[in-house]
Scaffold this motif. Structure first.
Motif, PDB file in Angstrom:
ATOM      1  N   ASP A  67       0.745  -1.336  -0.198  1.00 32.11           N
ATOM      2  CA  ASP A  67      -0.270   0.215  -0.118  1.00 32.11           C
ATOM      3  C   ASP A  67       1.032   1.253   0.274  1.00 32.11           C
ATOM      4  O   ASP A  67       0.481   3.064   0.464  1.00 32.11           O
ATOM      5  CB  ASP A  67      -0.909  -0.108   1.375  1.00 32.11           C
ATOM      6  N   GLY A  68       2.468   1.148   0.087  1.00 28.28           N
ATOM      7  CA  GLY A  68       2.970   2.681  -0.343  1.00 28.28           C
ATOM      8  C   GLY A  68       3.718   2.439   1.659  1.00 28.28           C
ATOM      9  O   GLY A  68       4.597   3.499   1.864  1.00 28.28           O
ATOM     10  N   SER A  69       2.793   2.223   2.476  1.00 32.39           N
ATOM     11  CA  SER A  69       3.455   2.621   3.766  1.00 32.39           C
ATOM     12  C   SER A  69       5.057   2.277   3.845  1.00 32.39           C
ATOM     13  O   SER A  69       5.397   0.615   3.618  1.00 32.39           O
ATOM     14  CB  SER A  69       2.401   2.260   4.816  1.00 32.39           C
ATOM     15  N   PRO A  72       0.748   5.612   4.064  1.00 35.30           N
ATOM     16  CA  PRO A  72       0.008   6.497   2.428  1.00 35.30           C
ATOM     17  C   PRO A  72      -0.915   7.085   2.671  1.00 35.30           C
ATOM     18  O   PRO A  72      -1.659   7.659   3.037  1.00 35.30           O
ATOM     19  CB  PRO A  72       0.223   4.999   2.017  1.00 35.30           C
ATOM     20  N   PRO A  73      -1.015   8.010   1.127  1.00 31.09           N
ATOM     21  CA  PRO A  73      -0.063   8.020   0.042  1.00 31.09           C
ATOM     22  C   PRO A  73       1.317   8.487   0.205  1.00 31.09           C
ATOM     23  O   PRO A  73       1.556   9.693   0.424  1.00 31.09           O
ATOM     24  CB  PRO A  73      -0.825   8.447  -0.674  1.00 31.09           C
ATOM     25  N   CYS A  74       1.907   7.728  -0.175  1.00 35.88           N
ATOM     26  CA  CYS A  74       3.481   8.277   0.245  1.00 35.88           C
ATOM     27  C   CYS A  74       4.336   7.530  -0.965  1.00 35.88           C
ATOM     28  O   CYS A  74       3.665   6.586  -1.600  1.00 35.88           O
ATOM     29  CB  CYS A  74       4.257   8.233   1.459  1.00 35.88           C
ATOM     30  N   VAL A  75       5.196   8.032  -1.747  1.00 38.32           N
ATOM     31  CA  VAL A  75       6.303   7.781  -2.474  1.00 38.32           C
ATOM     32  C   VAL A  75       7.648   7.228  -1.738  1.00 38.32           C
ATOM     33  O   VAL A  75       8.364   8.132  -1.611  1.00 38.32           O
ATOM     34  CB  VAL A  75       6.197   8.058  -3.680  1.00 38.32           C
ATOM     35  N   ASP A 128      30.844   9.156   5.667  1.00 37.99           N
ATOM     36  CA  ASP A 128      30.512   8.310   6.977  1.00 37.99           C
ATOM     37  C   ASP A 128      29.815   6.802   6.753  1.00 37.99           C
ATOM     38  O   ASP A 128      29.575   6.692   7.713  1.00 37.99           O
ATOM     39  CB  ASP A 128      29.444   8.973   7.368  1.00 37.99           C
ATOM     40  N   GLY A 129      30.130   6.536   4.949  1.00 38.19           N
ATOM     41  CA  GLY A 129      29.337   5.420   5.150  1.00 38.19           C
ATOM     42  C   GLY A 129      28.299   4.771   4.847  1.00 38.19           C
ATOM     43  O   GLY A 129      27.751   3.507   4.899  1.00 38.19           O
ATOM     44  N   VAL A 130      27.678   5.444   4.449  1.00 33.65           N
ATOM     45  CA  VAL A 130      26.196   5.689   4.230  1.00 33.65           C
ATOM     46  C   VAL A 130      25.781   5.405   2.656  1.00 33.65           C
ATOM     47  O   VAL A 130      27.168   5.271   2.086  1.00 33.65           O
ATOM     48  CB  VAL A 130      25.609   6.213   4.097  1.00 33.65           C
ATOM     49  N   VAL A 131      25.571   3.798   1.966  1.00 28.97           N
ATOM     50  CA  VAL A 131      25.645   3.193   0.790  1.00 28.97           C
ATOM     51  C   VAL A 131      24.704   3.346   0.294  1.00 28.97           C
ATOM     52  O   VAL A 131      24.323   3.244  -0.713  1.00 28.97           O
ATOM     53  CB  VAL A 131      25.687   1.822   0.906  1.00 28.97           C
ATOM     54  N   ALA A 132      23.371   3.786   0.768  1.00 23.11           N
ATOM     55  CA  ALA A 132      22.122   3.702   0.156  1.00 23.11           C
ATOM     56  C   ALA A 132      21.070   5.061   1.178  1.00 23.11           C
ATOM     57  O   ALA A 132      21.063   5.243   1.732  1.00 23.11           O
ATOM     58  CB  ALA A 132      21.456   2.942  -0.491  1.00 23.11           C
ATOM     59  N   VAL A 133      20.432   5.431  -0.088  1.00 19.87           N
ATOM     60  CA  VAL A 133      19.539   6.425   1.077  1.00 19.87           C
ATOM     61  C   VAL A 133      18.048   6.014   0.020  1.00 19.87           C
ATOM     62  O   VAL A 133      17.751   6.386  -0.735  1.00 19.87           O
ATOM     63  CB  VAL A 133      19.456   7.959   0.766  1.00 19.87           C
ATOM     64  N   TRP A 134      17.155   5.730   1.180  1.00 18.46           N
ATOM     65  CA  TRP A 134      15.461   5.987   0.830  1.00 18.46           C
ATOM     66  C   TRP A 134      14.890   7.241   1.257  1.00 18.46           C
ATOM     67  O   TRP A 134      15.396   7.725   2.611  1.00 18.46           O
ATOM     68  CB  TRP A 134      14.376   4.859   1.657  1.00 18.46           C
ATOM     69  N   VAL A 135      14.077   8.378   0.525  1.00 20.81           N
ATOM     70  CA  VAL A 135      13.721   9.293   0.747  1.00 20.81           C
ATOM     71  C   VAL A 135      12.057   8.965   0.565  1.00 20.81           C
ATOM     72  O   VAL A 135      11.791   8.548  -1.099  1.00 20.81           O
ATOM     73  CB  VAL A 135      13.979  10.544   0.007  1.00 20.81           C
ATOM     74  N   VAL A 136      11.640   9.212   1.324  1.00 20.03           N
ATOM     75  CA  VAL A 136       9.463   8.605   1.586  1.00 20.03           C
ATOM     76  C   VAL A 136       9.336   9.623   1.437  1.00 20.03           C
ATOM     77  O   VAL A 136       8.888  10.473   2.784  1.00 20.03           O
ATOM     78  CB  VAL A 136       9.493   7.517   2.871  1.00 20.03           C
ATOM     79  N   ALA A 137       7.770  10.049   0.848  1.00 19.00           N
ATOM     80  CA  ALA A 137       7.517  11.689   0.599  1.00 19.00           C
ATOM     81  C   ALA A 137       6.458  11.464   0.447  1.00 19.00           C
ATOM     82  O   ALA A 137       5.993  10.559   0.247  1.00 19.00           O
ATOM     83  CB  ALA A 137       8.134  12.660   0.183  1.00 19.00           C
ATOM     84  N   HIS A 138       5.495  11.714   1.548  1.00 21.56           N
ATOM     85  CA  HIS A 138       4.095  12.211   2.085  1.00 21.56           C
ATOM     86  C   HIS A 138       3.349  12.484   1.200  1.00 21.56           C
ATOM     87  O   HIS A 138       3.801  14.006   0.645  1.00 21.56           O
ATOM     88  CB  HIS A 138       3.571  12.715   3.079  1.00 21.56           C
ATOM     89  N   GLN A 139       2.608  12.431  -0.180  1.00 18.77           N
ATOM     90  CA  GLN A 139       2.087  12.979  -1.404  1.00 18.77           C
ATOM     91  C   GLN A 139       0.949  14.703  -1.044  1.00 18.77           C
ATOM     92  O   GLN A 139       0.370  15.013  -1.768  1.00 18.77           O
ATOM     93  CB  GLN A 139       1.081  12.334  -2.626  1.00 18.77           C
ATOM     94  N   SER A 169       1.140  15.922   2.391  1.00 22.96           N
ATOM     95  CA  SER A 169       1.821  17.113   3.507  1.00 22.96           C
ATOM     96  C   SER A 169       3.353  16.909   2.941  1.00 22.96           C
ATOM     97  O   SER A 169       4.300  16.461   2.179  1.00 22.96           O
ATOM     98  CB  SER A 169       1.656  16.265   5.042  1.00 22.96           C
ATOM     99  N   GLU A 170       4.096  17.962   3.916  1.00 28.04           N
ATOM    100  CA  GLU A 170       5.531  18.076   3.688  1.00 28.04           C
ATOM    101  C   GLU A 170       6.275  16.671   4.108  1.00 28.04           C
ATOM    102  O   GLU A 170       7.450  16.848   4.549  1.00 28.04           O
ATOM    103  CB  GLU A 170       5.949  19.531   4.345  1.00 28.04           C
ATOM    104  N   ASP A 171       5.708  16.522   5.400  1.00 27.20           N
ATOM    105  CA  ASP A 171       6.257  15.133   6.069  1.00 27.20           C
ATOM    106  C   ASP A 171       7.001  13.910   5.276  1.00 27.20           C
ATOM    107  O   ASP A 171       6.395  13.857   3.798  1.00 27.20           O
ATOM    108  CB  ASP A 171       5.337  14.396   6.577  1.00 27.20           C
ATOM    109  N   ARG A 172       8.077  13.990   5.880  1.00 23.90           N
ATOM    110  CA  ARG A 172       9.256  12.944   4.783  1.00 23.90           C
ATOM    111  C   ARG A 172      10.012  11.816   5.664  1.00 23.90           C
ATOM    112  O   ARG A 172      10.404  13.035   7.243  1.00 23.90           O
ATOM    113  CB  ARG A 172      10.227  13.512   3.648  1.00 23.90           C
ATOM    114  N   LEU A 173      10.292  10.884   5.238  1.00 23.82           N
ATOM    115  CA  LEU A 173      11.786   9.982   6.080  1.00 23.82           C
ATOM    116  C   LEU A 173      12.828   9.903   5.108  1.00 23.82           C
ATOM    117  O   LEU A 173      13.034   9.871   3.881  1.00 23.82           O
ATOM    118  CB  LEU A 173      11.439   8.771   5.765  1.00 23.82           C
ATOM    119  N   ARG A 174      14.058  10.419   6.286  1.00 23.11           N
ATOM    120  CA  ARG A 174      15.062  10.046   4.610  1.00 23.11           C
ATOM    121  C   ARG A 174      16.084   9.024   5.873  1.00 23.11           C
ATOM    122  O   ARG A 174      16.734   8.367   6.805  1.00 23.11           O
ATOM    123  CB  ARG A 174      16.263  11.214   4.654  1.00 23.11           C
TER     124      ARG A 174
END
Length: 231
Positions: free
Chosen positions: A32-34, A52-55, A68-79, A81-86
């Motif tokens: 469901d996108g969550s 959801p709804p988010c991408v 700092d050793g980060v190999v990949a980043v997920w950016v999760v944005a709510h469609q 609102s301005e809420d987002r996860l990194r």
């Protein structure tokens, strides 16, 4: 569903700011996108999540993140609102995807089933002039416990729990987002009803415009006492 076990840190930005420092965690990406971030403690509740709804997009780390050793980043944005996860992934220990198919939904029994039946029979307890549309109103993501109309003839979706917690509010929120896309139903408001509602769940519900109602099981049962009636 995608299951990822990784050493990661997580930053949440939006109505509030939150940071999870580097640790090994379970990341769930649902159909469901969550996106949910779990630790190996705290029972079933995620440490952080995006509903959801988010991408979600997987991007290359920035220069300072890579240092700092980060190999990949997920950016999760709510469609909506301005809420987002990194989510910054330092090491991926497991990554798998599984098709769970269509879930039949929760089959309620015991107190919750009785509460649903009693509240449907006495829907006027939610307000003068209210009427029942139907119990178990089916949507594409599962059944809403009760669909009713208020005194102004507006549709109201009622989610019933024995104990009202945050996950119940999230469930009702998903129903409301879907039902309000239907021009034959919209606008649809929500009621979160339970025998006990946790303070955090109440705050979240009220922030989303959802009314909270505490149900008295004994009082509902006593509204139609067949043993005391003459006829």
């Amino acid at each position: 569903m995608r299951l990822v076990v990784a050493r990661c840190s997580v930053d949440y930005e939006g109505r509030l700011q939150a940071h999870l420092p580097l640790a090994t965690r379970l990341l769930l990406v649902k159909a469901d996108g969550s996106v949910l971030v779990h630790s190996d403690g705290g029972s079933y509740k995620p440490l952080n999540w995006m509903s959801p709804p988010c991408v979600m997009a997987e991007v290359e780390p920035e220069e300072h993140e890579a240092a700092d050793g980060v190999v990949a980043v997920w950016v999760v944005a709510h469609q909506k609102s301005e809420d987002r996860l990194r989510v910054r992934l330092h090491e991926v220990l497991h990554d798998s995807s599984h098709d769970l198919g269509v879930d039949p939904g929760l089959v309620k029994d015991g107190v919750e089933a009785h509460l649903q039946r009693l509240l449907a029979e006495h829907i006027h307890t939610l307000g003068h002039g209210w009427s029942l549309v139907r119990r178990e109103y089916m949507t594409a993501i599962g059944p809403v416990d009760i669909l009713a109309r208020d005194a102004a003839r507006g549709h109201v979706a009622v989610e019933i729990k024995r104990r009202g917690e945050i996950d119940g509010v999230e469930q009702l929120t998903r129903y409301l987002e879907l039902m309000n896309r239907d021009p034959h139903l919209a606008p649809v408001t929500g009621i979160f009803a339970a025998q006990e509602i946790k303070p955090q769940a109440r705050v979240l519900a009220e922030d989303r415009g959802i009314r909270c109602v505490v149900l008295d099981y004994d009082a509902l049962r006593g509204m139609d006492d067949t043993e005391s009636r003459l006829f």
